[in-house]
Write a protein that holds these residues in place. Structure first.
Motif, PDB file in Angstrom:
ATOM      1  N   VAL A 103       0.782  -1.395  -0.159  1.00 62.64           N
ATOM      2  CA  VAL A 103       0.219   0.182   0.168  1.00 62.64           C
ATOM      3  C   VAL A 103       0.935   0.815  -0.540  1.00 62.64           C
ATOM      4  N   GLY A 111       0.810   5.724  -0.645  1.00 67.38           N
ATOM      5  CA  GLY A 111       0.511   6.884  -0.021  1.00 67.38           C
ATOM      6  C   GLY A 111       0.037   6.615   1.074  1.00 67.38           C
ATOM      7  N   PHE A 112      -0.828   8.386   1.277  1.00 69.43           N
ATOM      8  CA  PHE A 112      -0.880   8.564   2.322  1.00 69.43           C
ATOM      9  C   PHE A 112      -2.562   9.075   3.034  1.00 69.43           C
ATOM     10  N   GLY A 113      -3.352   8.460   1.869  1.00 69.42           N
ATOM     11  CA  GLY A 113      -4.733   9.358   2.042  1.00 69.42           C
ATOM     12  C   GLY A 113      -5.456   8.706   3.602  1.00 69.42           C
ATOM     13  N   CYS A 114      -6.618   9.002   2.886  1.00 69.64           N
ATOM     14  CA  CYS A 114      -7.393   8.546   3.877  1.00 69.64           C
ATOM     15  C   CYS A 114      -8.378   7.004   4.202  1.00 69.64           C
ATOM     16  N   LYS A 116      -6.071   4.540   3.386  1.00 70.66           N
ATOM     17  CA  LYS A 116      -5.319   3.701   4.189  1.00 70.66           C
ATOM     18  C   LYS A 116      -5.615   3.022   5.316  1.00 70.66           C
ATOM     19  N   GLN A 117      -6.279   3.967   6.411  1.00 69.91           N
ATOM     20  CA  GLN A 117      -6.503   2.909   7.828  1.00 69.91           C
ATOM     21  C   GLN A 117      -8.181   2.541   7.371  1.00 69.91           C
ATOM     22  N   GLU A 118      -9.063   2.719   6.145  1.00 69.43           N
ATOM     23  CA  GLU A 118      -9.237   1.677   5.707  1.00 69.43           C
ATOM     24  C   GLU A 118      -9.520   0.245   4.900  1.00 69.43           C
ATOM     25  N   PHE A 142      -6.089  -0.860   5.945  1.00 71.06           N
ATOM     26  CA  PHE A 142      -5.480  -1.433   6.786  1.00 71.06           C
ATOM     27  C   PHE A 142      -6.467  -2.671   8.303  1.00 71.06           C
ATOM     28  N   ALA A 143      -7.375  -1.979   8.291  1.00 68.81           N
ATOM     29  CA  ALA A 143      -8.717  -1.984   9.184  1.00 68.81           C
ATOM     30  C   ALA A 143      -9.479  -4.151   8.234  1.00 68.81           C
ATOM     31  N   GLN A 194      -7.131  -6.045   8.176  1.00 73.08           N
ATOM     32  CA  GLN A 194      -6.620  -6.789   9.048  1.00 73.08           C
ATOM     33  C   GLN A 194      -7.113  -7.033  10.455  1.00 73.08           C
ATOM     34  N   PRO A 223     -13.973   7.633   2.136  1.00 74.49           N
ATOM     35  CA  PRO A 223     -13.111   6.554   1.703  1.00 74.49           C
ATOM     36  C   PRO A 223     -13.821   5.097   1.293  1.00 74.49           C
ATOM     37  N   ARG A 229     -15.306   1.740   1.951  1.00 70.66           N
ATOM     38  CA  ARG A 229     -15.710   0.899   3.661  1.00 70.66           C
ATOM     39  C   ARG A 229     -14.697  -0.099   3.106  1.00 70.66           C
ATOM     40  N   PRO A 230     -13.514  -0.501   4.456  1.00 75.12           N
ATOM     41  CA  PRO A 230     -13.547  -2.173   4.290  1.00 75.12           C
ATOM     42  C   PRO A 230     -13.539  -3.673   3.505  1.00 75.12           C
ATOM     43  N   GLU A 251       1.322   3.442   9.161  1.00 72.26           N
ATOM     44  CA  GLU A 251      -0.069   4.802   9.344  1.00 72.26           C
ATOM     45  C   GLU A 251       0.938   5.894   9.657  1.00 72.26           C
ATOM     46  N   ASP A 297       4.179   8.090   6.696  1.00 76.73           N
ATOM     47  CA  ASP A 297       4.474   7.536   5.129  1.00 76.73           C
ATOM     48  C   ASP A 297       4.097   9.086   4.823  1.00 76.73           C
ATOM     49  N   TRP A 318      -7.927  13.179   8.728  1.00 80.92           N
ATOM     50  CA  TRP A 318      -9.098  12.710   8.000  1.00 80.92           C
ATOM     51  C   TRP A 318      -8.782  11.489   9.470  1.00 80.92           C
ATOM     52  N   TYR A 360      -7.068   3.755  17.625  1.00 77.29           N
ATOM     53  CA  TYR A 360      -6.389   3.855  16.121  1.00 77.29           C
ATOM     54  C   TYR A 360      -4.780   4.197  16.760  1.00 77.29           C
ATOM     55  N   ARG A 420     -12.481   0.310  18.419  1.00 77.95           N
ATOM     56  CA  ARG A 420     -12.604   1.169  17.024  1.00 77.95           C
ATOM     57  C   ARG A 420     -13.493   1.221  16.329  1.00 77.95           C
ATOM     58  N   GLU A 421     -13.411  -0.202  15.410  1.00 86.64           N
ATOM     59  CA  GLU A 421     -14.808  -0.327  14.967  1.00 86.64           C
ATOM     60  C   GLU A 421     -16.370   0.045  15.970  1.00 86.64           C
TER      61      GLU A 421
END
Lengths: 133, 140, 311, 499
Positions: free
Chosen positions: A13, A15-18, A20-22, A24-25, A27, A114, A116-117, D150, D153, D201, D245, D267-268
């Motif tokens: 992965v 880049g560093f956008g929003c 990313k957290q979705e 990695f979520a 996992q 973004p 959803r996961p 995270e 980066d 974000w 997070y 978090r979820e």
């Protein structure tokens, strides 16, 4: 044979956008993308698929292209989120992403800002050709 | 040290607990009410016609320019929606169009099943937007 | 000649099957420890996972170098002198413990050289330091082994097992067992069997790598872990000694898998220990003193009993 | 009591205090400045470039002001003119100053360099701006490119080492320079609100709240009590989601898998509540000028009430798991110490500041929100190392849960929005600077407007200050702690793209 290769996937992965957290979520134990043999790696040489998301400027685009060149064949690109699919969300009218798109072939598009996961898992499954029942 | 032993037994106990995982293609996570997905053109339940008259306000509102609307005048001066196209690749799902719509003719469905191989497929036409996929919850 | 070939074949088969089972356990059980479900694509409950991983690695060609060959060689050579059961031993000699330990040290050094070679451009690795730390964990283990050797008065692994027919060494040497086990665990953690290795940086690096070299590396790591567990079994837990009517081989298998799972559980319940100063502190302030005290007490006890006939 | 606070946009004492300081400054710096006026919570001073040195010297050395903390510097275009906005803060006297300097269009680069050079004489934090843009990669020992973790980066890191101790560290954010000055032009207000949550974000509601409250200040609009409560509720929920997070990130780096999985699960759970309120997990687009978009229904309240004890229990459990593990504590203790003075000097805010022992929280200081009616404490650390930063965040989560509990128990009736004409607003005053306590620190917006539309907008996230600070605190630490220290600063990449 292709099944064996496909059922174990390495994803890098960038880049560093929003998104990313979705990504990695997925996992976490609620979504558990590793059921499908998907691993997140941090070295381009070992990655099968490059996930492109987030904001880029000129330097960032060059870096991704470098990463893409370092990856070994067969390789693919998944574009996630509006920033990459559209143009750069934060650079309206910039040519950067279209330049990027001219250089490489994007195999899969995931809209959402973004997404959803679950949407990411769905895209991976669609990419792998696993039936959705 | 005691905590380490406790942690060890937590991990050991986890083997016999039920996993939290939702087995994706079979089970689905229920998306909460009011969650924002793909646009959906509302249909009048009585006359089975699209409520949208094609005024084009959403087109003006949309910051990304992902909506294209065209209207057409029928006989008796009645205005009917001719074309409604949503470019999903541009949409950021902000929901402003729904908020600003005066006719209350569009809403957001729960549709998230969106990934496409080809970017062209991400353009949704009127016929696809009308489909009742979003009226009841369509998870995944 | 034929008997030796048969034995070689048996040993290889046992090792391969064990690697397969352990890789599967490693995948499935660690997933369950996270309350996940684990890999499941390749058939019933993901039975084919190790096979899939294997094909995945070899599907991507990468040049293998001479180091990997040596690593493979040494990881197999260990089993020439280490007895798995009473019959499954190739070369019976009086100094098998010393030879096995030598092979082991060489193997670890080779592994670290190999990992140091594959340095990525955006990463750094300080393999030399890690070699020293991992080797320094051998010091308490060696002290514990020395006290075992003193008790049993032999350097042959087979003899050590045979001398435990009455009671296991763990009863005589609880402190030694503790230090030996912790040292094994720390080596296990440093080697990174769970897919998160400390040999190279990066959060998910253990899942990475391509080609035959990666397979051999993984195989040799398993070999090291097997070797450590079997040595622990032989030295402290009675090896292939049977209990009552249960056959020794079954006992060995049961002990082997229990120890493997316990190591996995401990690995999971602890975080990453990559702070060198902490590792060194654990080693020099806890493991080495305890094992040294154990060794001195054993030595004194033996001298008192045998030389002066005090006890 | 509540009504009293609520009817006033600022408490009177604060306004009087600022005005006093303004008067004092005016009398001292009479002919050196063009004008001085109050913009929101800050004092805005327009200075010419030539007098800047004397002004800053006066501000810093005079014991009445003691402006010792450098917050940020940014360029701003209003019409055809280009300004530099320098934000300075005095922690002793608790006020902040915006210095506005006009620079000529032809020599932007030269003037900028000149001003930076001059600022560097007073503030150490400006060192970053001096070397930024010029990488030192040719002489660095280790070059760490952006990793996939995270928050780590969005910048390059060049490190010079002595054996295994870091001697010097240099941060370069070249790949994160994305937004130009012209980004906000031609953006309608509703689109701006829809966009702006991407600037932070990790906790998307805070930029929206900040922008909307700033605009409400400009419009002199009072928000109903119910809307305030909904905003507070969302803010605290997002704070929990961000902090948890953060914990999961730390656990990922330390590979502490039990806590990692548990925290992601929690978090979820929090995101699910947020989604049921706002309709989106990350980018809410929920706050409107004059209120909020939607009312909270009774069902959602019930579900929040149900999940609060579960959240509390699980967060406590994660905390116990993490803080009982002595190996983990050993690792965290003493890594990346931020001392009080350095934290103040670099203008760090939020949990990072509180971890180094300074009790400063905008929720307690300011009173535009109704935080005054709620009882909660501000957790403070002692030494400012990684362990303190983590435990402060844990305590903050528990305090947030306490706040949510209080909010839910006395949720007032009333309208949730005051309808105003968004497309043609009429702004009363011209410029405003507004800050809000976001999970990473002080999120600040500065905007200039004429009668009908916004001319220019500056968004300043707190992560940037933390990132600059990382250059200072990495020196002297061990090389294997780099990831940990950077992650413990909780850097949100979204905030860095706008600077």
């Amino acid at each position: 044979m292709s099944f064996l290769i496909k059922s174990n996937f390495n994803i890098l992965v960038t880049g560093f956008g929003c998104c990313k957290q979705e990504i990695f979520a997925t996992q976490c134990s609620l979504y558990d993308i590793q059921r499908f043999g998907v691993n997140f790696v941090s070295v381009p040489e070992d990655a099968d698929i490059l996930v492109v998301q987030g904001f880029y400027n000129k330097k960032g685009i060059i870096r991704i292209l470098n990463i893409y060149d370092r990856m070994k064949n067969p390789k693919g690109i998944i574009a996630v989120g509006s920033c990459v699919l559209n143009e750069n969300l934060f650079n309206p009218g910039s040519e950067l992403v279209s330049q990027f798109r001219n250089r490489v072939i994007i195999n899969m598009h995931i809209p959402g800002c973004p997404p959803r996961p679950e949407a990411f898992i769905y895209a991976i499954l669609k990419f792998l050709g696993i039936s959705m029942q | 040290m005691l905590r380490l032993i406790k942690n060890f037994f937590i991990v050991f106990g986890n083997i016999f607990r039920k996993p939290h995982t939702i087995i994706y293609p079979r089970e689905r996570i229920i998306i909460p009410d009011g969650s924002r997905g793909v646009l959906h053109l509302k249909v009048d339940p009585d006359s089975l016609e699209i409520i949208c008259k094609g005024c084009g306000l959403c087109k003006i509102i949309c910051s990304q320019g992902c909506i294209t609307v065209q209207k057409r005048a029928e006989d008796k001066g009645r205005e009917v929606l001719d074309e409604f196209c949503l470019d999903l690749s541009k949409c950021i799902f902000c929901g402003n169009c729904v908020e600003f719509c005066k006719m209350n003719a569009i809403d957001m469905s729960y549709k998230y099943q969106l990934a496409e191989f080809d970017k062209k497929n991400l353009k949704l036409e009127k016929t696809e937007l009308v489909k009742p996929s979003g009226t009841i919850r369509d998870f995944w | 000649m034929l008997i030796i070939l048969k034995k070689v074949f048996f040993i290889l088969a046992i090792l391969l099957v064990n690697v397969y089972i352990c890789e599967y356990i490693n995948n499935k059980l660690t997933a369950r420890m996270d309350l996940r479900r684990g890999y499941k694509i390749s058939g019933a409950k993901g039975i084919g996972f190790p096979l899939v991983r294997f094909f995945k690695y070899i599907s991507r060609s990468e040049k293998t170098n001479i180091w990997t060959f040596f690593i493979f060689l040494f990881s197999l050579l260990i089993w020439g002198v280490v007895p798995i059961t009473a019959n499954l031993i190739l070369i019976e000699m009086d100094y098998s413990l010393l030879v096995a330990l030598t092979f082991y040290i060489i193997l670890i050094i080779l592994l670290f050289f190999n990992s140091g070679r594959t340095s990525y451009s955006d990463a750094y690795s300080e393999s030399g330091k890690k070699v020293l730390i991992l080797l320094s964990f051998l010091i308490p283990a060696l002290f514990s082994i020395a006290s075992i050797v003193l008790i049993n008065k032999t350097l042959s692994l087979k003899e050590i097992v045979n001398s435990q027919h009455q009671y296991w060494n763990i009863i005589l040497q609880p402190l030694g067992f503790m230090t030996f086990f912790i040292s094994i665990f720390l080596q296990f953690k440093l080697l990174g069997i769970r897919g998160k290795s400390y040999l190279s940086p990066g959060a998910n690096i253990g899942k990475e790598g391509t080609g035959l070299g990666k397979i051999i590396e993984k195989f040799s790591i398993y070999m090291i872990v097997f070797f450590l567990i079997i040595i622990l079994n032989i030295l402290y837990l009675g090896g292939w000694q049977g209990i009552y009517i249960i056959r020794g081989e079954i006992m060995l298998a049961v002990k082997f898998y229990i120890i493997f799972v316990i190591l996995l559980l401990m690995d999971k319940s602890l975080g990453r220990i990559d702070s060198y100063s902490m590792l060194i502190r654990i080693n020099w302030k806890f493991l080495i003193p305890v094992s040294l005290v154990n060794f001195i007490v054993t030595f004194g006890f033996l001298i008192a009993r045998d030389v002066y006939n005090l006890i | 009591m509540a009504d009293n606070i609520y009817n006033k946009i600022y408490s009177s004492s604060r306004t009087v205090f600022l005005e006093e300081i303004g008067e004092k400054l005016k009398s001292i710096l009479k002919d050196k400045i063009e004008y001085i006026r109050r913009a929101g919570l800050d004092l805005l001073i327009l200075v010419s470039k030539n007098n800047l040195y004397q002004v800053i010297k006066e501000l810093k050395d005079n014991p009445d002001f003691k402006v010792n903390s450098f917050q940020s510097i940014a360029a701003l275009t209003n019409g055809k003119k280009i300004y530099l906005i320098i934000n300075l803060k005095s922690f002793d006297n608790d006020f902040s100053v915006l210095l506005k300097i006009e620079i000529s269009q032809r020599e932007i680069e030269g003037d900028y360099r000149e001003i930076i050079e001059m600022l560097a004489k007073f503030y150490r934090a400006v060192k970053f701006y001096k070397h930024s843009g010029r990488l030192i990669s040719d002489r660095c020992d280790i070059k760490i490119l952006p990793r996939s973790i995270e928050g780590l980066d969005c910048f390059d890191l060049d490190i010079l080492v002595d054996n295994d101790l870091i001697r010097e560290a240099y941060v370069s954010i070249e790949i994160a320079r994305i937004i130009g000055d012209d980004y906000y032009k031609d953006l309608k207000l509703y689109n701006l609100i829809a966009y702006i949550s991407r600037f932070d974000w990790k906790a998307g509601i805070f930029p929206e709240v900040c922008l909307c409250e700033a605009l409400e200040e400009l419009l002199q609009l009072k928000v109903t009590e119910r809307a305030q409560h909904i905003r507070m509720l969302l803010c605290e929920l997002y704070r929990i989601s961000n902090h948890i997070y953060f914990i999961s990130n730390i656990c990922n780096i330390l590979q502490h898998d039990i806590a990692y999985n548990l925290s992601l699960l929690e978090r979820e759970r929090v995101l699910r509540i947020i989604e049921s309120i706002t309709g989106s997990r990350i980018v809410p687009n929920f706050i409107r000028i004059g209120g909020v978009k939607k009312d909270i229904s009774e069902e959602i309240m019930v579900s929040i009430r149900k999940s609060l004890p579960v959240l509390f229990r699980n967060i406590r459990r994660i905390e116990k798991i993490m803080t009982g593990d002595f190996l983990l504590i050993e690792r965290l203790r003493g890594a990346g110490i931020i001392s009080k003075e350095i934290a103040l000097e670099y203008g760090v805010s939020g949990p990072n500041l509180r971890a180094s022992g300074i009790r400063h929280d905008l929720r307690k200081v300011k009173d535009s929100f109704l935080y005054k009616d709620l009882s909660f404490t501000i957790p403070v650390g002692k030494s400012g190392d990684c362990l303190d930063r983590i435990s402060v965040r844990f305590n903050e989560m528990l305090q947030s849960l306490r706040i949510i509990n209080q909010i839910i128990n006395k949720f007032p009736e009333g309208d949730f929005i005051k309808k105003i004409n968004v497309s043609h607003p009429e702004f009363k005053s011209s410029e405003i600077s507004y800050g809000i306590e976001c999970p990473h620190g002080l999120f600040k917006i500065y905007l200039e407007a004429d009668k009908n539309n916004i001319n220019s907008l500056l968004v300043k996230g707190p992560s940037f200050n933390s990132l600059i600070l990382s250059e200072e605190i990495l020196a002297g630490n061990k090389i294997e702690d780099v990831d940990l220290i950077l992650a413990s600063l909780d850097i949100s990449p979204g905030e860095i793209i706008s600077s």
